[in-house]
Design an enzyme around this catalytic site. Structure first.
Site, short mmCIF file in Angstrom:
data_model
loop_
_atom_site.label_atom_id
_atom_site.label_comp_id
_atom_site.label_asym_id
_atom_site.label_seq_id
_atom_site.Cartn_x
_atom_site.Cartn_y
_atom_site.Cartn_z
CG PHE A 27 -0.40 6.08 -6.71
CD1 PHE A 27 -0.14 4.81 -7.19
CD2 PHE A 27 -1.01 6.99 -7.56
CE1 PHE A 27 -0.48 4.44 -8.48
CE2 PHE A 27 -1.36 6.64 -8.86
CZ PHE A 27 -1.10 5.37 -9.32
CD GLU A 54 -1.76 -8.13 -4.57
OE1 GLU A 54 -2.36 -8.33 -3.50
OE2 GLU A 54 -2.25 -7.48 -5.52
CE LYS A 95 -8.36 -2.48 -5.47
NZ LYS A 95 -7.93 -3.44 -4.44
CG HIS A 122 -3.85 -3.38 -4.09
ND1 HIS A 122 -4.75 -2.61 -3.38
CD2 HIS A 122 -3.25 -2.53 -4.97
CE1 HIS A 122 -4.69 -1.35 -3.81
NE2 HIS A 122 -3.80 -1.29 -4.77
CG HIS A 165 -8.46 0.83 -7.42
ND1 HIS A 165 -8.72 0.87 -6.06
CD2 HIS A 165 -7.11 0.95 -7.55
CE1 HIS A 165 -7.57 0.99 -5.41
NE2 HIS A 165 -6.59 1.04 -6.29
CB CYS A 193 -5.06 2.30 -3.31
SG CYS A 193 -5.05 3.35 -4.77
#
Length: 410
Positions: free
Chosen positions: A396, A311, A332, A300, A337, A162
């Site tokens: 990830f 975050e 998002k 994010h 996403h 991502c």
């Protein structure tokens, strides 16, 4: 001396529009692009919602090329052409040896791989497409765009889940800033809406199962969030050295002033807020700005229980008291996403936010998590001066990439 890097073009393909202006208009309105998946192949999977590309215009490739291109390639190719066209660059008057292409993807051509595996299983190897490999490899958008425009500068396709397109933009920025290129097309594309991917993420319990209200499913920072919503699309920027752009009279959309990239080295899926914090710190340090100068963060913000808290912790660690004065939003909540395309799409949102002085909303934020206590611009866009903004991307594997943008001025 480090050279200035500006943006002179942008392109997007998304569940909320297939060009920048229609997409941005829907973002300002707080529209959701999430819909139900009604195909029978999803009936036994817990999650049955996604941000789907519909009514995609096939004006960028002819029918022969479409048959030889995975959807992720089609999306990225279209967004890249939009970006080049908006840049209004005269290809006969530039050194194409100094223009490159950095367009990545988190997953590449999944649709093509799965379709051809089924053909192999059902009909044997002789029926597998001879275009299987070029249809599915991650770097093919970069290759095709370079071929189309005869751009012979640096070209590759980053893959960092991502964080992919934030890495693409950041690394392109460095190439230009340090004099190795004059312009680079940078971004990401993704097409992962497939039962196998859904089954895998469902087994991880990572995706929302709010199937009865798809438009409400992506709810970053809300106490009732239950996972992210998968989406697809592409975002691409045309990055250019400032003097190069100025010389040809280009319209400048914004400026990149910093980039920070770190690795958590902690866990394959669980985030460590220290790595995210360090990436933000590096982006600001390299931009030569203090935390108090940042007006907005495009978070994010995936709508996962642990990710949003992590975050928020990172932002509070980096910004201290200023964390409560700046605005943070997760778009998002509207787009879902988009994995490897997310960072570039969110960079475009950030640029439009600065240009129009509009903070985009985090929709579906009805009951904030007690551990998420910042100003996330809940539910409706608000107006306000935005001069400097960060766009966060975390993937990830613990990959973190943060890009710092500034409203352009001479």
């Amino acid at each position: 001396m480090k050279r200035r890097v500006v943006i002179t073009g942008a392109g997007v393909v998304s569940p909320l529009g297939h060009d920048v202006e229609s997409f941005w208009d829907n973002i300002k309105k707080g529209q959701s692009g999430i819909k139900c998946l009604n195909a029978d192949e999803y009936k036994d999977i817990n999650t049955k919602i996604a941000g789907i590309i519909e009514d995609f215009p096939n004006e960028y490739l002819d029918m022969k090329e479409i048959k030889r291109s995975d959807p992720f390639i089609q999306y990225g190719y279209a967004a890249a052409i939009q970006a080049v066209e908006q840049s209004n660059i005269d290809l006969e008057k530039v050194d194409r040896d100094r223009i490159g292409v950095y367009i990545g993807s988190g997953a590449g051509g999944l649709q093509t791989l799965f379709e051809n595996y089924q053909i192999l299983f059902d009909k044997g190897p002789k029926r597998v497409s001879p275009f299987l490999i070029p249809m599915s490899i991650h770097n093919m958008i970069s290759g095709l765009i370079a071929i189309k425009y005869q751009f012979r500068g640096p070209s590759f396709a980053p893959v960092s889940a991502c964080a992919t397109s934030n890495h693409a933009i950041g690394e392109a920025y460095l190439q230009i800033a340090h004099g190795y290129a004059d312009a680079i097309i940078a971004g990401g594309a993704e097409s992962t809406i497939h039962p196998l991917y859904f089954a895998g993420f469902s087994k991880m319990r990572a995706m929302s199962t709010r199937n009865d209200a798809p438009e409400k499913a992506s709810r970053p920072f809300d106490a009732a969030r239950d996972g992210f919503v998968m989406s697809e699309g592409a975002g691409v920027l045309f990055l250019e050295e400032y003097e190069h752009a100025k010389k040809r009279g280009a319209r400048i959309l914004g400026e990149i002033i910093g980039y920070g990239s770190t690795t958590d080295a902690y866990h394959i899926t669980a985030p460590d807020y220290q790595g995210a914090a360090k990436a933000m710190e590096l982006a600001m340090e390299r931009a030569g700005i203090s935390p108090s100068e940042v007006d907005y963060i495009n978070a994010h913000g995936t709508s996962t229980p642990t990710g949003d808290v992590s975050e928020t912790k990172a932002i509070k660690q980096v910004f201290g008291d200023h964390a409560y004065r700046l605005k943070v939003s997760s778009t998002k909540s509207m787009t879902g996403h988009m994995f490897g395309a997310a960072g570039a799409v969110e960079a475009i949102i950030t640029l439009k936010s600065m240009a129009e002085n509009v903070f985009p909303p985090t929709i579906n934020l009805e009951n904030p998590d007690k551990d998420c206590d910042l100003d996330y611009v809940p539910n409706e866009a608000v107006e306000g001066d935005i001069h400097i903004a960060l766009s966060n991307g975390f993937g990830f594997g613990g990959h973190n990439a943060v890009v710092a943008f500034k409203k352009f001025s001479q």
